[in-house]
Design a protein around this motif. Structure first.
Motif, PDB file in Angstrom:
ATOM      1  N   ASP A  48      45.434  39.869  46.493  1.00  0.00           N
ATOM      2  CA  ASP A  48      44.411  39.072  45.812  1.00  0.00           C
ATOM      3  C   ASP A  48      42.993  39.457  46.197  1.00  0.00           C
ATOM      4  OD1 ASP A  48      46.422  37.821  44.580  1.00  0.00           O
ATOM      5  OD2 ASP A  48      46.164  35.864  45.526  1.00  0.00           O
ATOM      6  N   ASP A  49      42.828  40.131  47.340  1.00  0.00           N
ATOM      7  CA  ASP A  49      41.450  40.418  47.746  1.00  0.00           C
ATOM      8  C   ASP A  49      41.002  41.831  47.358  1.00  0.00           C
ATOM      9  OD1 ASP A  49      42.883  41.881  49.523  1.00  0.00           O
ATOM     10  OD2 ASP A  49      41.803  41.212  51.315  1.00  0.00           O
ATOM     11  N   ASP A  50      41.737  42.474  46.460  1.00  0.00           N
ATOM     12  CA  ASP A  50      41.254  43.754  45.930  1.00  0.00           C
ATOM     13  C   ASP A  50      39.920  43.533  45.219  1.00  0.00           C
ATOM     14  OD1 ASP A  50      43.640  44.658  46.770  1.00  0.00           O
ATOM     15  OD2 ASP A  50      44.433  45.194  44.796  1.00  0.00           O
ATOM     16  N   LEU A  62      32.456  40.666  47.779  1.00  0.00           N
ATOM     17  CA  LEU A  62      33.495  39.858  47.155  1.00  0.00           C
ATOM     18  C   LEU A  62      33.405  38.412  47.634  1.00  0.00           C
ATOM     19  CD1 LEU A  62      35.803  40.748  45.248  1.00  0.00           C
ATOM     20  CD2 LEU A  62      37.327  40.527  47.200  1.00  0.00           C
ATOM     21  N   ALA A  63      32.848  38.239  48.827  1.00  0.00           N
ATOM     22  CA  ALA A  63      32.745  36.898  49.397  1.00  0.00           C
ATOM     23  C   ALA A  63      31.430  36.242  49.010  1.00  0.00           C
ATOM     24  CB  ALA A  63      32.872  36.973  50.916  1.00  0.00           C
ATOM     25  N   SER A  64      30.719  36.821  48.027  1.00  0.00           N
ATOM     26  CA  SER A  64      29.432  36.261  47.613  1.00  0.00           C
ATOM     27  C   SER A  64      29.597  34.813  47.154  1.00  0.00           C
ATOM     28  CB  SER A  64      28.863  37.106  46.466  1.00  0.00           C
ATOM     29  OG  SER A  64      27.998  36.333  45.674  1.00  0.00           O
ATOM     30  N   ILE A  80      41.376  52.905  37.124  1.00  0.00           N
ATOM     31  CA  ILE A  80      41.754  52.240  35.883  1.00  0.00           C
ATOM     32  C   ILE A  80      40.932  52.857  34.758  1.00  0.00           C
ATOM     33  CG2 ILE A  80      41.965  50.042  34.671  1.00  0.00           C
ATOM     34  CD1 ILE A  80      41.705  48.731  37.511  1.00  0.00           C
ATOM     35  N   VAL A 133      37.008  45.481  42.405  1.00  0.00           N
ATOM     36  CA  VAL A 133      36.906  46.518  41.374  1.00  0.00           C
ATOM     37  C   VAL A 133      35.449  46.916  41.221  1.00  0.00           C
ATOM     38  CG1 VAL A 133      37.319  47.045  38.946  1.00  0.00           C
ATOM     39  CG2 VAL A 133      38.901  45.570  40.174  1.00  0.00           C
ATOM     40  N   ARG A 166      39.788  50.311  41.614  1.00  0.00           N
ATOM     41  CA  ARG A 166      40.174  49.144  42.398  1.00  0.00           C
ATOM     42  C   ARG A 166      40.447  49.563  43.837  1.00  0.00           C
ATOM     43  NH1 ARG A 166      44.111  46.229  39.516  1.00  0.00           N
ATOM     44  NH2 ARG A 166      45.843  46.988  40.719  1.00  0.00           N
ATOM     45  N   GLU A 171      46.895  45.934  45.626  1.00  0.00           N
ATOM     46  CA  GLU A 171      47.781  44.987  44.945  1.00  0.00           C
ATOM     47  C   GLU A 171      47.846  43.639  45.645  1.00  0.00           C
ATOM     48  OE1 GLU A 171      48.705  46.156  42.088  1.00  0.00           O
ATOM     49  OE2 GLU A 171      47.946  48.094  42.695  1.00  0.00           O
ATOM     50  N   PRO A 220      32.880  49.568  38.832  1.00  0.00           N
ATOM     51  CA  PRO A 220      32.860  50.485  37.711  1.00  0.00           C
ATOM     52  C   PRO A 220      32.131  51.783  38.053  1.00  0.00           C
ATOM     53  CG  PRO A 220      31.161  48.858  37.407  1.00  0.00           C
ATOM     54  CD  PRO A 220      31.792  48.598  38.750  1.00  0.00           C
ATOM     55  N   TRP A 261      35.514  54.099  33.324  1.00  0.00           N
ATOM     56  CA  TRP A 261      36.349  54.239  34.505  1.00  0.00           C
ATOM     57  C   TRP A 261      36.056  53.070  35.417  1.00  0.00           C
ATOM     58  CZ3 TRP A 261      39.863  57.960  34.258  1.00  0.00           C
ATOM     59  CH2 TRP A 261      39.607  59.094  33.479  1.00  0.00           C
ATOM     60  N   ARG A 262      37.120  52.462  35.926  1.00  0.00           N
ATOM     61  CA  ARG A 262      36.935  51.442  36.954  1.00  0.00           C
ATOM     62  C   ARG A 262      37.846  51.795  38.110  1.00  0.00           C
ATOM     63  NH1 ARG A 262      38.047  45.870  35.394  1.00  0.00           N
ATOM     64  NH2 ARG A 262      39.471  46.655  33.810  1.00  0.00           N
ATOM     65  N   ARG A 300      45.852  54.812  36.309  1.00  0.00           N
ATOM     66  CA  ARG A 300      46.483  53.943  35.317  1.00  0.00           C
ATOM     67  C   ARG A 300      45.572  53.803  34.110  1.00  0.00           C
ATOM     68  NH1 ARG A 300      48.269  48.812  38.883  1.00  0.00           N
ATOM     69  NH2 ARG A 300      49.062  49.944  40.672  1.00  0.00           N
TER      70      ARG A 300
END
Lengths: 254, 445
Positions: free
Chosen positions: A148-150, A245-247, A128, A152, A137, A146, A154, A134-135, A170
């Protein structure tokens, strides 16, 4: 005066040839190629550099010669020449032949980088681009983008070494340029147009990522890194990042 | 046929004048003028309030200079209370005797690794015993470290123990406030301004405006508002940037430098808070005693010291995102008696809810709220997937539970119904988190 002008031309040739001759030894050259197609790009670049180098010497040498031969201090008027068909056909055909030869010589490399980009499987990550960062995913634990558990991250794109890595590019706002000098890879990122690109990094290491389309006042600092890891380390990184992500935030307590 | 020579369009004299002008113009380029010394100014509100009281204005200015120094030599003015607290804010990395220190072991280890990478060349030269070269290699990144190495190098042939001491100094280097101020000048000042007032030269071109630190309010933190941010919160913003704004990430700096920048941001934020408090006190009491500034600093400092006490976290694993939870989140989002999110964020999460807007006299829709900095504020369009405070579930959880300081986003974790019962249970909040993230996923480019 005309000798001075001719010397200027010769100095120009000498400076041009000298700078290219000494540049690689002084580290003024491109970084070492680190991708599967980087060597092909370098060979093409070298061949084209030779062609235009020789043309440069010939053309500027001819100019110097003409300045000396036809300088204004000579007596009499210059001869007006409208043209010479044989010469014109000659140099047009010669230049066309060189260009056609280059066009054919680069076909397979172009094909490898551009036409095959969609045939290397699903994207490993989405790049992205936005003003001015720049990021990246990545897919979450389900391995699919694409969803919900994607997650990101940086700045730093992490990829496995020795494998074809497909990226989807993108932009959120304006045109950016995804440029990895060490991979000899440059692809514009166009808003509203999902594009893919790919590379295969040969060696683990960290490589610069730059934006090469002037995208606004912060363009100069729109940089990033591509960290290439051996497969096992890459997978360890991926699962560690997925876990973050599960933090539940308790790690922030003292 | 010979073409006739046309009339001369430019006289030789005109050409010469043009060339001279061009040369003069170019002569101005490429001169590396040293930056003019900067000084901290007073905020517009202070200048406004003290318009008829030049003595008070000068007193405030002098007191701030005493307590916070200058941009070239910033530092908290010494005060007895610092040692009592066991913290030396001028040296966060060095706990004073008997003190606890501000940086924990995990952070110090991060800095050690970052320094070994950042100062690899310097360390190589130290290992070779070439201290003068090492100082030169360090100078651009860290003038104060270079100065320390120079001091040792000046003593002549160093003995091995000194060399290893220099090595330790380099590996454990933590930027001085002076160095961080210089880094701030290079990286932050253009937008955030000398005093952190969000009024740098670029600020007029940015939407949203750069943050004015002087209120001490920071939006995206891990703590329950309106508490001050922890150092880690500011560092996290520097690491991640703020997507959807002009705030980029600063990962090209080292972890140590980012932490130093956060320290400097704290200094100028506290300076701004003390300035406001002093003016408010003068307006209220009509005079400022000799201890007024020190007292205000102590009370502002106390707020910052307590920042880490109320971290928003959830005991237990984060509930999974399931279709049932997303559906429940959807219901809560639209329920006016529970989440009530749709009233501002809109039915589709587009940020167009009726409560956030008013109709002005011309019949135009205008934002109904202004934020703490006086700027009109609109609810986030959640569909864009731009989570300014981070997109992890815990980040969204924190935004909902603790609210967003400085704006109308309420702390739903503290919201109670008419009977005094919490409006949302922890699981309710997680349902909202998963719903909001789901809405964002559906639309992000």
């Amino acid at each position: 005066m005309r000798w001075a002008a001719a010397l200027l031309f010769i100095a120009l040739v000498a400076a041009g040839v000298w700078s290219f001759a000494v540049a690689p030894a002084r580290g003024w050259w491109m970084p070492a190629s680190a991708s599967s197609f980087g060597g092909d790009v370098d060979r093409l670049f070298g061949a084209i550099l030779w062609v235009i180098g020789v043309s440069f010497v010939v053309v500027v040498g001819a100019l110097a010669w003409l300045v000396v031969r036809g300088g204004a201090s000579r007596e009499g008027r210059a001869r007006f020449v409208h043209g010479d068909k044989r010469w014109e056909i000659g140099w047009t055909v010669a230049i066309a032949a060189v260009l056609v030869a280059i066009a054919f010589a680069q076909l397979s490399t172009w094909n490898t980088i551009q036409a095959e980009r969609g045939r290397n499987g699903a994207p490993a990550a989405v790049v992205i681009a936005e003003q001015f960062a720049w990021r990246f995913r990545y897919p979450g634990a389900d391995g699919k983008l694409e969803t919900d558990d994607d997650f990101v991250v940086p700045y730093r794109l992490v990829v496995p070494a020795g494998e074809r890595v497909v990226l989807e590019l993108r932009s959120r706002d304006v045109i950016h340029g995804f440029f990895v000098p060490a991979f000899r890879l440059k692809q514009d990122v166009v808003p509203g147009t999902p594009l893919t690109t790919w590379f295969e990094a040969r060696e683990p290491g960290e490589y610069d990522l730059l934006c090469t389309q002037l995208c606004g006042f912060g363009h100069y600092q729109m940089t990033g890194k591509i960290r290439v890891l051996p497969r096992a380390e890459y997978e360890a990184w991926l699962s560690e990042a997925q876990r973050s992500l599960a933090s539940n935030g308790t790690e922030d307590r003292r | 046929m010979h073409p006739k020579p046309g009339p001369r369009t430019r006289s030789p004299r005109g050409t010469r004048v043009a060339a001279a002008v061009l040369l003069l113009a170019l002569a101005g380029c490429g001169i590396d003028a040293p930056p003019a010394p900067m000084s901290y100014g007073l905020s517009a509100s202070t200048i406004d309030a003290t318009r008829d009281a030049p003595a008070v204005r000068k007193q405030v200015d002098d007191e701030l200079a005493r307590l916070f120094g200058t941009p070239q030599a910033p530092g908290f003015g010494t005060d007895a209370t610092w040692t009592d607290l066991g913290i030396d804010p001028n040296h966060p990395e060095r706990p004073p005797p008997g003190g606890s220190g501000e940086l924990d072991q995990r952070q110090l280890e991060t800095f050690l690794a970052a320094n070994r990478d950042e100062y690899r060349k310097v360390l190589d030269r130290i290992a070779d015993g070439e201290l003068a070269d090492a100082a030169d290699a360090a100078r651009r990144r860290s003038p104060d470290l270079a100065m320390r190495i120079d001091e040792v190098a000046a003593r002549g042939t160093p003995d091995p123990r000194l060399v290893s001491a220099v090595q330790t100094t380099t590996e454990t280097w933590y930027p001085t406030l002076r160095e961080s101020a210089e880094l701030y000048r290079q990286e932050c000042l253009q937008c955030h301004g000398v005093e952190g007032g969000g009024d740098g030269p670029m600020s007029g071109y940015l939407v949203p405006k750069p943050r004015d630190f002087r209120l001490g309010i920071f939006k995206y933190t891990a703590v329950q508002g309106p508490s001050r941010p922890r150092r880690e919160d500011v560092v996290r913003t520097l690491e991640q940037g703020i997507p959807g704004t002009s705030m980029p990430n600063y990962q090209r700096l080292s972890a140590t430098q980012r932490s130093g920048l956060a320290d400097y941001v704290r200094l100028i934020a506290i300076r701004g808070e003390v300035e406001r408090a002093l003016v408010a006190r003068w307006l209220e009491e009509d005079e400022l005693g000799p201890d007024a500034a020190s007292e205000e600093l102590a009370s502002v400092w106390e707020k910052w010291r307590r920042a880490g006490e109320k971290v928003v976290a959830f005991d237990g694993p984060v509930p999974e995102s399931t279709p049932a939870r997303i559906a429940r989140g959807n219901a809560l989002f639209h329920d006016p008696l529970r989440g009530n999110c749709a009233s501002c964020h809109g039915v589709d999460g587009a940020g167009d809810g009726p409560a956030a807007y008013k109709i002005d006299v011309r019949g135009k829709k205008q934002p109904a709220y202004v934020d703490a900095w006086g700027a009109p504020i609109v609810p986030r369009d959640l569909r864009q997937g731009l989570f300014r405070g981070g997109s992890r579930p815990i980040d969204v959880y924190r935004r909902i539970v603790a609210g967003i300081p400085g704006g109308p986003m309420p702390a739903m974790g503290e919201a109670k119904d008419a009977d005094g019962k919490p409006l949302l249970s922890d699981d309710d909040v997680w349902c909202l988190v998963h719903y909001v993230r789901h809405v964002a996923r559906a639309q992000e480019p």
